[in-house]
Design a protein around this motif. Structure first.
Motif, PDB file in Angstrom:
ATOM      1  N   THR A  47     -39.238   7.713  -7.703  1.00  0.00           N
ATOM      2  CA  THR A  47     -37.898   7.027  -7.652  1.00  0.00           C
ATOM      3  C   THR A  47     -38.146   5.671  -8.024  1.00  0.00           C
ATOM      4  N   LYS A  48     -37.421   4.935  -8.830  1.00  0.00           N
ATOM      5  CA  LYS A  48     -37.393   3.711  -9.334  1.00  0.00           C
ATOM      6  C   LYS A  48     -36.186   2.964  -8.894  1.00  0.00           C
ATOM      7  N   MET A  49     -36.291   1.842  -8.358  1.00  0.00           N
ATOM      8  CA  MET A  49     -35.076   0.892  -7.776  1.00  0.00           C
ATOM      9  C   MET A  49     -34.806  -0.020  -9.105  1.00  0.00           C
ATOM     10  N   ALA A  50     -33.571  -0.274  -9.273  1.00  0.00           N
ATOM     11  CA  ALA A  50     -32.885  -0.964 -10.516  1.00  0.00           C
ATOM     12  C   ALA A  50     -31.532  -1.693 -10.084  1.00  0.00           C
ATOM     13  N   THR A  51     -31.219  -2.706 -10.770  1.00  0.00           N
ATOM     14  CA  THR A  51     -30.168  -3.188 -10.448  1.00  0.00           C
ATOM     15  C   THR A  51     -29.107  -3.274 -12.026  1.00  0.00           C
ATOM     16  N   GLY A  52     -27.971  -3.313 -11.807  1.00  0.00           N
ATOM     17  CA  GLY A  52     -26.871  -3.130 -12.971  1.00  0.00           C
ATOM     18  C   GLY A  52     -25.597  -4.261 -12.918  1.00  0.00           C
ATOM     19  N   LEU A  53     -25.016  -4.252 -14.014  1.00  0.00           N
ATOM     20  CA  LEU A  53     -23.828  -5.134 -13.936  1.00  0.00           C
ATOM     21  C   LEU A  53     -22.792  -4.070 -14.626  1.00  0.00           C
ATOM     22  N   GLY A  54     -21.653  -4.070 -14.198  1.00  0.00           N
ATOM     23  CA  GLY A  54     -20.505  -3.124 -14.833  1.00  0.00           C
ATOM     24  C   GLY A  54     -18.983  -3.148 -14.283  1.00  0.00           C
ATOM     25  N   VAL A  55     -18.325  -2.361 -14.943  1.00  0.00           N
ATOM     26  CA  VAL A  55     -17.028  -2.125 -14.500  1.00  0.00           C
ATOM     27  C   VAL A  55     -16.882  -0.764 -13.903  1.00  0.00           C
ATOM     28  N   VAL A  56     -16.104  -0.837 -12.833  1.00  0.00           N
ATOM     29  CA  VAL A  56     -15.936   0.377 -12.065  1.00  0.00           C
ATOM     30  C   VAL A  56     -14.707   0.967 -13.049  1.00  0.00           C
ATOM     31  N   THR A  57     -15.087   2.418 -13.419  1.00  0.00           N
ATOM     32  CA  THR A  57     -13.997   2.922 -14.094  1.00  0.00           C
ATOM     33  C   THR A  57     -13.478   4.252 -13.564  1.00  0.00           C
ATOM     34  N   ALA A  58     -13.834   4.760 -12.431  1.00  0.00           N
ATOM     35  CA  ALA A  58     -13.374   5.758 -11.684  1.00  0.00           C
ATOM     36  C   ALA A  58     -14.040   5.906 -10.393  1.00  0.00           C
ATOM     37  N   ILE A  59     -13.415   6.420  -9.418  1.00  0.00           N
ATOM     38  CA  ILE A  59     -14.189   6.656  -7.814  1.00  0.00           C
ATOM     39  C   ILE A  59     -13.642   8.049  -7.610  1.00  0.00           C
ATOM     40  N   ASP A  60     -14.649   8.809  -7.389  1.00  0.00           N
ATOM     41  CA  ASP A  60     -14.341  10.428  -7.130  1.00  0.00           C
ATOM     42  C   ASP A  60     -14.772  10.571  -5.890  1.00  0.00           C
ATOM     43  N   SER A  61     -13.985  10.691  -4.679  1.00  0.00           N
ATOM     44  CA  SER A  61     -14.352  10.781  -3.278  1.00  0.00           C
ATOM     45  C   SER A  61     -14.923  12.142  -3.157  1.00  0.00           C
ATOM     46  N   GLU A  62     -14.233  13.163  -3.802  1.00  0.00           N
ATOM     47  CA  GLU A  62     -14.555  14.614  -3.615  1.00  0.00           C
ATOM     48  C   GLU A  62     -16.012  14.692  -4.042  1.00  0.00           C
ATOM     49  N   SER A  63     -16.416  14.187  -5.353  1.00  0.00           N
ATOM     50  CA  SER A  63     -17.788  14.468  -5.547  1.00  0.00           C
ATOM     51  C   SER A  63     -18.943  13.216  -4.909  1.00  0.00           C
ATOM     52  N   GLY A  64     -18.251  12.174  -4.625  1.00  0.00           N
ATOM     53  CA  GLY A  64     -19.024  11.143  -4.026  1.00  0.00           C
ATOM     54  C   GLY A  64     -19.675  10.461  -4.984  1.00  0.00           C
ATOM     55  N   THR A  65     -18.852  10.111  -5.978  1.00  0.00           N
ATOM     56  CA  THR A  65     -19.409   9.255  -7.048  1.00  0.00           C
ATOM     57  C   THR A  65     -18.441   8.079  -7.573  1.00  0.00           C
ATOM     58  N   ILE A  66     -19.131   6.863  -8.110  1.00  0.00           N
ATOM     59  CA  ILE A  66     -18.310   5.882  -8.778  1.00  0.00           C
ATOM     60  C   ILE A  66     -18.778   6.028 -10.188  1.00  0.00           C
ATOM     61  N   THR A  67     -18.027   5.974 -11.246  1.00  0.00           N
ATOM     62  CA  THR A  67     -18.294   6.094 -12.691  1.00  0.00           C
ATOM     63  C   THR A  67     -18.103   4.464 -12.908  1.00  0.00           C
ATOM     64  N   ILE A  68     -19.239   4.024 -13.700  1.00  0.00           N
ATOM     65  CA  ILE A  68     -19.430   2.611 -14.022  1.00  0.00           C
ATOM     66  C   ILE A  68     -19.766   2.686 -15.591  1.00  0.00           C
ATOM     67  N   ASP A  69     -18.978   1.500 -16.309  1.00  0.00           N
ATOM     68  CA  ASP A  69     -19.280   1.319 -17.586  1.00  0.00           C
ATOM     69  C   ASP A  69     -20.260   0.003 -17.583  1.00  0.00           C
ATOM     70  N   HIS A  70     -21.514   0.416 -17.498  1.00  0.00           N
ATOM     71  CA  HIS A  70     -22.527  -0.665 -17.166  1.00  0.00           C
ATOM     72  C   HIS A  70     -23.180  -1.282 -18.245  1.00  0.00           C
ATOM     73  N   GLU A  71     -23.611  -2.409 -18.223  1.00  0.00           N
ATOM     74  CA  GLU A  71     -24.639  -3.134 -19.376  1.00  0.00           C
ATOM     75  C   GLU A  71     -25.817  -2.323 -19.416  1.00  0.00           C
ATOM     76  N   PRO A  72     -26.665  -3.032 -20.301  1.00  0.00           N
ATOM     77  CA  PRO A  72     -28.105  -2.265 -20.618  1.00  0.00           C
ATOM     78  C   PRO A  72     -28.952  -2.588 -18.910  1.00  0.00           C
ATOM     79  N   VAL A  73     -29.735  -1.547 -18.711  1.00  0.00           N
ATOM     80  CA  VAL A  73     -30.506  -1.625 -17.600  1.00  0.00           C
ATOM     81  C   VAL A  73     -31.937  -1.760 -18.088  1.00  0.00           C
ATOM     82  N   PRO A  74     -32.395  -3.113 -18.132  1.00  0.00           N
ATOM     83  CA  PRO A  74     -33.832  -3.140 -18.751  1.00  0.00           C
ATOM     84  C   PRO A  74     -34.923  -2.539 -18.094  1.00  0.00           C
ATOM     85  N   ALA A  75     -34.826  -2.394 -16.604  1.00  0.00           N
ATOM     86  CA  ALA A  75     -35.822  -1.899 -15.805  1.00  0.00           C
ATOM     87  C   ALA A  75     -36.082  -0.482 -16.154  1.00  0.00           C
TER      88      ALA A  75
END
Length: 120
Positions: A47-75
């Protein structure tokens, strides 16, 4: 020549080949010592840890996810993309669709899981 003798003579080399030569543990050590970087194999599944920047496009409580339109993640050598990340209920409550966020996450064989989030 009798058939049983002929079968024995013909099968002896096959049996010897199937048995192999030498100790199996020595053979395994030889294989790992032939320039194969075993630590690299372990790292690929870790498992690797990383950081990201982006905009939330959806939140799905049923599946437990957040969809993000994120910038590149160099790590992780990821390009810009839209993807769903797993997030616990508390983190899902901290954001809304349209929020610009910075987030930390773990990425590995278990998936991509947001560990913290901050709105901008």
């Amino acid at each position: 020549m009798r058939t049983p003798t002929l079968v024995t003579l013909l099968s002896a080399p096959l049996l010897l080949a199937a048995c192999g030569s030498g100790d199996e543990s020595e053979q395994m050590e030889d294989m790992s010592a032939e320039g194969h970087d075993m630590s690299m194999m372990e790292t690929e599944t870790a498992t690797k840890m990383a950081t990201g920047l982006g905009v939330v496009t959806a939140i799905d409580s049923e599946s437990g996810t957040i969809t993000i339109d994120h910038e590149p993640v160099p790590a992780l050598e990821w390009p810009e993309m839209v993807m769903a990340f797993e997030a616990n209920e508390q983190i899902r409550r901290e954001v809304a669709v349209g929020d610009e966020i910075s987030f930390e996450f773990n990425s590995g064989s278990e998936g991509n899981v947001i560990t913290s989030v901050a709105t901008k």
